[in-house]
Design an enzyme around this catalytic site. Sequence first.
Site, mmCIF file in Angstrom:
data_model
loop_
_atom_site.group_PDB
_atom_site.id
_atom_site.type_symbol
_atom_site.label_atom_id
_atom_site.label_comp_id
_atom_site.label_asym_id
_atom_site.label_seq_id
_atom_site.Cartn_x
_atom_site.Cartn_y
_atom_site.Cartn_z
ATOM 1 C CG PHE A 199 -1.589 1.270 1.578
ATOM 2 C CD1 PHE A 199 -2.828 1.542 1.017
ATOM 3 C CD2 PHE A 199 -1.041 2.210 2.452
ATOM 4 C CE1 PHE A 199 -3.510 2.719 1.314
ATOM 5 C CE2 PHE A 199 -1.720 3.382 2.752
ATOM 6 C CZ PHE A 199 -2.957 3.638 2.187
ATOM 7 N N GLY B 127 -14.053 -21.593 -0.482
ATOM 8 C CA GLY B 127 -14.392 -21.906 0.901
ATOM 9 C C GLY B 127 -14.330 -20.636 1.716
ATOM 10 C CG ASP C 12 -13.618 -10.112 5.348
ATOM 11 O OD1 ASP C 12 -14.595 -9.365 5.132
ATOM 12 O OD2 ASP C 12 -12.873 -10.532 4.431
ATOM 13 C CD GLU D 139 -26.617 -42.747 3.025
ATOM 14 O OE1 GLU D 139 -25.431 -42.732 3.366
ATOM 15 O OE2 GLU D 139 -26.988 -42.905 1.828
#
Length: 727
Positions: free
Chosen positions: A280, A529, A534, A614
């Site tokens: 940056f 994934g 965040d 199942e």
Amino acid sequence: MGITFNEEKKVFLLKTKNTSYQFRVAEFGFLEHLYYGRRVEEAVDYIPVRLRHGFEANPYEMKQDRTLCLDVLEQEYPGFGVSDFKTSACSIIHADGSNCIDFRYVSHRIYNGKYTIEGMPSLRNKGDDWMTLEVVLQDVATKVEVTLFYGVLESCDVITRHAVIRNLEDTEITLHAAHSTCLSFPTDEMDQIDFYGSWGHERNAQRTPVRHGKTVVDSIRGISSHYYNPTIVLCDHETTETAGDCYGVALVYSGNFQITVEVNDFKQTRVVAGIHPDTFYWKLNPGETFATPEAVMSFSAAGLTGLSHHYHDVVRHFLIPGQFENQRCPVLLNNWEATMIDFDEEQLMQIASAGKELGVEMFVMDDGWFGRRTNEFRGLGDWQCNLEKLPSGIAGFSKRIHGLGLKFGIWIEPEMISEDSRLYEEHPDWCIAIPGRKPTRQRYQLILDYSRDEVVEYIFDQIYNEFKDAEIDYIKWDMNRSMTDRFSQALPAERQGELCHRYVLGFYKLMEKLTTTFPQIRFEGCCGGGGRFDMGVLYYAPQIWCSDDTDAIERICIQHGTSFFYPPSVMGAHVSVCPNQQTGRSVSIDTRAALAYYGTFGYELDPNELNDEEKEAVKRQIQYYQEHALTSAFGKYYRLTGVGHEFVAFMSVADDQKSAVFSFVQRRTSANKGIIYIKLRGLNEAAVYTIPELGLELSGASLMYAGLPMPVIKADNTAKTFTLIQK
Ligand code: DGJ
């Protein structure tokens, strides 16, 4: 009152329900941190003690007095190049090439409500919950200003920070670091907990004592990343889940970040968090400003669970889009692990219909529906339906899915471009790459240059045109690579350091545009994934896919680490096929569900391939989640054990304590062992709870203090889930 200023002592007192944060205007206008922790009412301006330290530099104003040095005086927003040699919050190169910045107090204002940050996500201002303090500081020798913003949210014991740097000089300056927060502690007797990982292994909690020198958790991948999460806990060595002091810092940011923990020889610990300075720099012309992302800080004296609950509360009530607050995601069936990219419309209809029969509520079509996407090497950037695969088009197909009585979701990866795409043929300069240098490929794809408005607009238009006539209820927004070869063909050489942050701003712009254009659509964040798990993403999307590792046993660790800062309700968690595609491990379908109940719950498989037993289990599980999601995913979450044991236990308790869902996972069976007792938490002591799975009726007090004997399970990696209903 959440914020007051003691004029006499020049102390700012920020108070939440249980915590205090204090700093003051010290000698010569330095803004000096005093205290953060349990609530104290009075100003603690006696805390700093001025001492003469050997070999320390002193501000000019001190003349022959050597008792004030910035290496020891803890500033709220330390600059660079004068006498504070620790990690700075801000570093600037002036027009003459010098790089000192020495901020002093100018003014402040206090008001009700919360500041906003233009173009960036931050905790939401709702009603009268917030108070704000703005403190203006100016460099002692130039007209460079910084305004420090403090948001105080009394009810959640949360204090937010962010800074705006303003160039009031008549020449340009260059920012080399502009962090969001700096937090100081007058001790080195602390531990830090951070969250490391990799693809499929996200957010492992790691606890170490802080140490002399600097410890850095960071990302320079363009995304917050699978490798470290932009969050950190600092706590006493003795702090446990149930007791002790602890602090959290979380960035509301999705790009390159750095959190530095530094300990000096005076036993001071400093935490500086914000945009990563290594990737940056930013030119500020005269009159221009630069806004940092927000940092969310919290303190708890009630141990790590208490701290997590503060963050869970703010994420659920002050971060995710309001229309999804306390609204569970429909139980979904995603075709990714069933078909990957290789599918056609009729095949998807069969999967969706079979899901419907079992009680699934939404079908999600994952990667593969657009452009030339016949394999993962091509097609990204062309957001038009591939009519060979889906002759009905997206509008027609979504209606067919709705016709089955299912909601419809779709996958996109809008930040990407394949070299084999129409978009690349037309705009080869729109990707992030350095002309003359072969770009690094990851999954054979490149990143679009979202620092350019026209790119963001173009992608918005394409997605809007494709989706406007379709009946879409959910969008999974994926992102499958790290940023390399950082270069924008639209930025001049001296502004290339702005690319990564401008990219994140472009990403937020598109997120904002799409989520406000389609407010009824629930977005799920995803990044190979959990590579961008965040608080920046959660501002737009009420949930994020936790990890591509869907193995329930691996998920124990991933969801455990994730739960320190993020509530279960935002964790994308599904039951997937066995043997698991990532690990080859097989566990029972109920064990797989036991982890997914503490998340958004859904399936990643082809129901046509399940056996009858199942299928019955899936029907039962869906009903269970429908009945108990508001407890398991939206209740108060408790980590009852660590994750390194032979067994693991966790639970959620409804906010009104009337119900709870508790799961116990036996990792390794063994002969002739004693009974395991688990002490539950968060219940109403006086209430009596029935546990239908065990045929027991017990008081909250017994369950929490005497504990609950676990059944003997003669199998490895097996979970049992129990329901507690208050009588
Ligand atoms: C990565 C995601 O995490 C997966 O769930 C899937 O959507 C694939 N990308 C598709 O390419």
